[in-house]
Design an enzyme around this catalytic site. Structure first.
Site, mmCIF file in Angstrom:
data_model
loop_
_atom_site.group_PDB
_atom_site.id
_atom_site.type_symbol
_atom_site.label_atom_id
_atom_site.label_comp_id
_atom_site.label_asym_id
_atom_site.label_seq_id
_atom_site.Cartn_x
_atom_site.Cartn_y
_atom_site.Cartn_z
ATOM 1 N N PRO A 130 0.911 -1.263 0.055
ATOM 2 C CA PRO A 130 -0.014 -0.109 0.092
ATOM 3 C C PRO A 130 0.966 1.259 -0.256
ATOM 4 O O PRO A 130 1.857 1.277 0.780
ATOM 5 C CB PRO A 130 -0.808 -0.132 1.310
ATOM 6 C CG PRO A 130 -0.627 -1.389 1.732
ATOM 7 C CD PRO A 130 0.712 -1.777 1.071
ATOM 8 N N GLU A 131 0.879 2.207 -1.140
ATOM 9 C CA GLU A 131 1.348 3.388 -0.988
ATOM 10 C C GLU A 131 0.416 4.452 -0.502
ATOM 11 O O GLU A 131 -0.426 4.324 -0.163
ATOM 12 C CB GLU A 131 1.721 3.405 -2.442
ATOM 13 C CG GLU A 131 2.728 2.434 -3.105
ATOM 14 C CD GLU A 131 4.099 2.585 -2.780
ATOM 15 O OE1 GLU A 131 4.439 3.633 -1.995
ATOM 16 O OE2 GLU A 131 4.852 1.739 -2.834
#
Ligand SMILES: [Zn+2]
Length: 271
Positions: A2-3
């Protein structure tokens, strides 16, 4: 992984619904990257004031203290009325009178950490070194260019390190450098002011667009209301080695920087 856009989309998906909720229960599952650092039962009865984001951390503010959530490599959050039994990968539940917030994290690099305040040692340890927020007001040309001027590493490495600007992951760094026409290997201190401005604008554009589109780099990413996220950015360079550049037709190149893959167009990103 997850960015920043995924974390922001996650935040947006439950922040309004959990605001003002009263904590009714806490369940701590298998050990995560860091321990909670607090007696879970003491959280019961506290009120959730809101949810903020700093870098890739979600800060759930309570009327006393706060919880810092990190999704690690594979974490996702769900918030809803359903209170099914936790599955093998559900490692933290914050139950409230408005719904259950649950962390699912197969690889367990994520964490939920309690801090008495944002300036307490527990919070500073995680947040203290973070650079400027790319989607915040402080990300201006002056601060950005100043940060670059003091770094001699390659510009892409500096972006990934998160200490000038936070939360620009591999895909977003590659794409922003392409849009700004900057070779990823250029030394950060050699980025001129006009080019720094181009890059700053490109970073904001790429991240904002990804948030808008419910952005995800994870196929199985789902934001906290169970909606499927999706990575809809049409990549110009990322993961396109050997394919023609969408702008000039030259073949996209690949190289390794640090431990990460970098993609660039040799013509559009000359130096
Ligand atoms: Zn090109």
């Amino acid at each position: 992984m997850p960015e920043l856009p995924e974390v922001e989309v996650t935040r947006l998906s439950f922040a309004d619904r959990i605001a003002q909720a009263r904590v009714t229960g806490v369940r701590v599952g298998k050990a995560l990257r860091w321990p909670l650092g607090y007696e879970p039962q003491l959280l019961i009865g506290r009120r959730v004031l809101g949810v903020r984001r700093r870098g890739k951390y979600l800060l759930v503010d309570l009327d006393q203290g706060l919880l810092l959530w990190h999704l690690g490599m594979s974490g996702s959050l769900r918030f809803g009325d359903e209170r099914s039994a936790p599955t093998a990968h559900d490692h933290f539940d914050l139950d409230t009178d408005q719904g259950l917030l649950r962390l699912n994290d197969p690889r367990r690099f994520g964490a939920v950490v309690y801090a008495a305040s944002e300036t307490s040692p527990q919070a500073l340890k995680l947040l203290g070194h973070l650079g400027v927020e790319p989607l915040g007001r402080d990300f201006d040309l002056k601060a950005f260019h100043h940060g670059l001027k003091h770094r001699r590493s390659a510009i892409k490495q500096v972006l990934l390190s998160g200490d000038v600007v936070v939360g620009v992951g591999n895909i977003y760094a590659s794409e922003a450098l392409f849009l700004a026409g900057i070779r990823p290997t250029l030394r950060a201190d050699r980025v001129s002011r006009p080019r720094a401005e181009k890059l700053r604008t490109a970073i904001v554009d790429v991240l904002a667009r990804a948030v808008q589109q419910g952005g995800s780099t994870l196929r199985d990413f789902s934001s906290a209301d169970g909606q499927q996220g999706y990575f809809q950015l049409e990549a110009n360079v990322y993961d396109r080695a050997g394919q023609p550049c969408r702008v000039c037709g030259a073949l996209i190149r690949w190289l390794r920087q640090g431990q990460r893959s970098t993609y660039y167009c040799p013509t559009c990103q000359k130096a």
